[in-house]
Design an enzyme around this catalytic site. Structure first.
Site, mmCIF file in Angstrom:
data_model
loop_
_atom_site.group_PDB
_atom_site.id
_atom_site.type_symbol
_atom_site.label_atom_id
_atom_site.label_comp_id
_atom_site.label_asym_id
_atom_site.label_seq_id
_atom_site.Cartn_x
_atom_site.Cartn_y
_atom_site.Cartn_z
ATOM 1 N N LYS A 54 1.767 -5.107 21.552
ATOM 2 C CA LYS A 54 2.844 -4.402 22.247
ATOM 3 C C LYS A 54 2.469 -2.924 22.320
ATOM 4 O O LYS A 54 2.190 -2.293 21.296
ATOM 5 C CB LYS A 54 4.151 -4.574 21.471
ATOM 6 C CG LYS A 54 5.346 -3.747 21.982
ATOM 7 C CD LYS A 54 6.016 -4.412 23.140
ATOM 8 C CE LYS A 54 7.302 -3.684 23.536
ATOM 9 N NZ LYS A 54 8.401 -3.982 22.591
ATOM 10 N N VAL A 55 2.466 -2.378 23.530
ATOM 11 C CA VAL A 55 2.125 -0.971 23.741
ATOM 12 C C VAL A 55 3.131 -0.360 24.708
ATOM 13 O O VAL A 55 3.973 -1.044 25.280
ATOM 14 C CB VAL A 55 0.690 -0.803 24.307
ATOM 15 C CG1 VAL A 55 -0.348 -1.377 23.363
ATOM 16 C CG2 VAL A 55 0.575 -1.427 25.700
ATOM 17 N N SER A 56 3.011 0.932 24.919
ATOM 18 C CA SER A 56 3.817 1.621 25.924
ATOM 19 C C SER A 56 3.218 1.412 27.310
ATOM 20 O O SER A 56 1.995 1.428 27.471
ATOM 21 C CB SER A 56 3.844 3.123 25.633
ATOM 22 O OG SER A 56 4.380 3.402 24.368
ATOM 23 N N THR A 107 5.994 5.794 26.681
ATOM 24 C CA THR A 107 6.706 5.892 27.950
ATOM 25 C C THR A 107 7.796 6.945 27.865
ATOM 26 O O THR A 107 8.068 7.660 28.840
ATOM 27 C CB THR A 107 7.313 4.537 28.333
ATOM 28 O OG1 THR A 107 6.286 3.541 28.324
ATOM 29 C CG2 THR A 107 7.939 4.587 29.713
ATOM 30 N N ALA A 108 8.429 7.063 26.703
ATOM 31 C CA ALA A 108 9.453 8.093 26.530
ATOM 32 C C ALA A 108 8.891 9.472 26.849
ATOM 33 O O ALA A 108 9.515 10.261 27.569
ATOM 34 C CB ALA A 108 9.992 8.049 25.097
ATOM 35 N N HIS A 148 15.199 3.656 21.372
ATOM 36 C CA HIS A 148 15.733 2.495 20.670
ATOM 37 C C HIS A 148 17.094 2.752 20.023
ATOM 38 O O HIS A 148 18.000 3.246 20.663
ATOM 39 C CB HIS A 148 14.709 1.971 19.662
ATOM 40 C CG HIS A 148 13.496 1.358 20.296
ATOM 41 N ND1 HIS A 148 13.527 0.702 21.500
ATOM 42 C CD2 HIS A 148 12.195 1.331 19.891
ATOM 43 C CE1 HIS A 148 12.310 0.277 21.811
ATOM 44 N NE2 HIS A 148 11.485 0.654 20.858
#
Length: 277
Positions: A54-56, A107-108, A148
């Protein structure tokens, strides 16, 4: 041999991957799980450390030569964007501000950079996610970029939202926010098979939410059940099962804008087919 699988300890990931991690998906190989913050997995994936990871979405331009994007298991959605937080008496703009962010390839942070063009912070520091809100509340930073469960808990720290980057993105594009992606290592994992394993894991989670509850709570960093349930309800949605045309359009829009702004490298057309087809 076990596949090396990495995802965060956040409730949405442990909920999604519970069945796969516990050998409950028919036909899937055993997996060796690493739990790590997405900023860690973004870097580790660049070194090829994991088979499934899992990555951005923001990290894809550096990873797609070695990994293939899977159309399921990730995090996209509406009303779930990152927030820029300040104290109640904090700044109304970021010129000259010290800002804490959770990672330079998240991504943020990419959304933040797209939104903040024209503003000139004095400093941007990468800070572990769980330390950001206390650091802003204590005055060590003027603003903090959070993701989150912070959406549900930031008022407890006496903080206010300067901007909801999800609202900004959705208002500007009409598209969902592409946050986290699942990648399969090229030459090691059959992407079609991995897609079916993960979809099965997602469907099992939806069919029997109670089965994963203890596992989710054990990794939820002391979140209470109500916050965990809100977290899962927001980040595990129809895009988790399949990106669909709208999800793919969102990815194309995010990375296209970032490329045009010079914030990420150009992705070759052959690697972009995962979301443009």
């Amino acid at each position: 041999m076990a596949l090396k699988l990495a995802f965060s300890p956040c409730p949405n990931d442990t909920f999604v991957f519970h069945a796969l991690a516990h050998g409950l998906v028919k036909g899937a190989p055993p997996v060796e799980v690493t739990y790590a913050d997405v900023d860690v997995t973004n870097t580790a994936a660049e070194q090829g450390e994991f088979d499934l990871v899992k990555v951005s979405y923001a990290a894809l331009p550096w990873l797609l030569d070695d990994y293939e994007l899977l159309p399921c298991g990730g995090a996209l959605g509406r009303g779930c964007g990152p927030l820029v937080l300040t104290r109640q008496d904090g700044p109304q703009h970021l010129d000259g501000a010290r800002v804490a962010v959770p990672g330079d390839r998240t991504t943020a942070y990419l959304l933040f950079r797209l939104w903040a063009q024209g503003q000139q912070p004095a400093a941007i520091d990468v800070v572990p996610f769980h330390e950001i809100m206390p650091a802003v509340a204590a005055g060590r930073y003027d603003a903090g970029l959070v993701i989150h469960e912070a959406r549900f808990t930031y008022p407890r720290h006496g903080l206010t939202a300067l901007v909801d980057l999800g609202e900004w993105w959705e208002g500007d594009t009409g598209l969902p926010i592409p946050l986290g992606a699942i990648l399969a290592k090229r030459g090691t994992v059959d992407p079609a098979a991995a897609t079916e394993w993960i979809r099965d894991s997602v469907r099992q989670a939806w069919a029997n939410p109670a089965a994963s509850r203890d596992y989710v709570l054990a990794h939820a960093q002391e979140m209470e059940q109500a916050v965990v349930d809100q977290h899962i309800g927001l980040y595990v949605n129809e895009f988790t099962e399949d990106l669909g045309a709208e999800g793919r359009k969102a990815i194309e829009a995010l990375l296209g804008r970032a490329t045009d702004a010079g914030l990420v490298p150009q992705i070759s057309s052959s690697r972009a087919t995962a979301w443009s087809s």
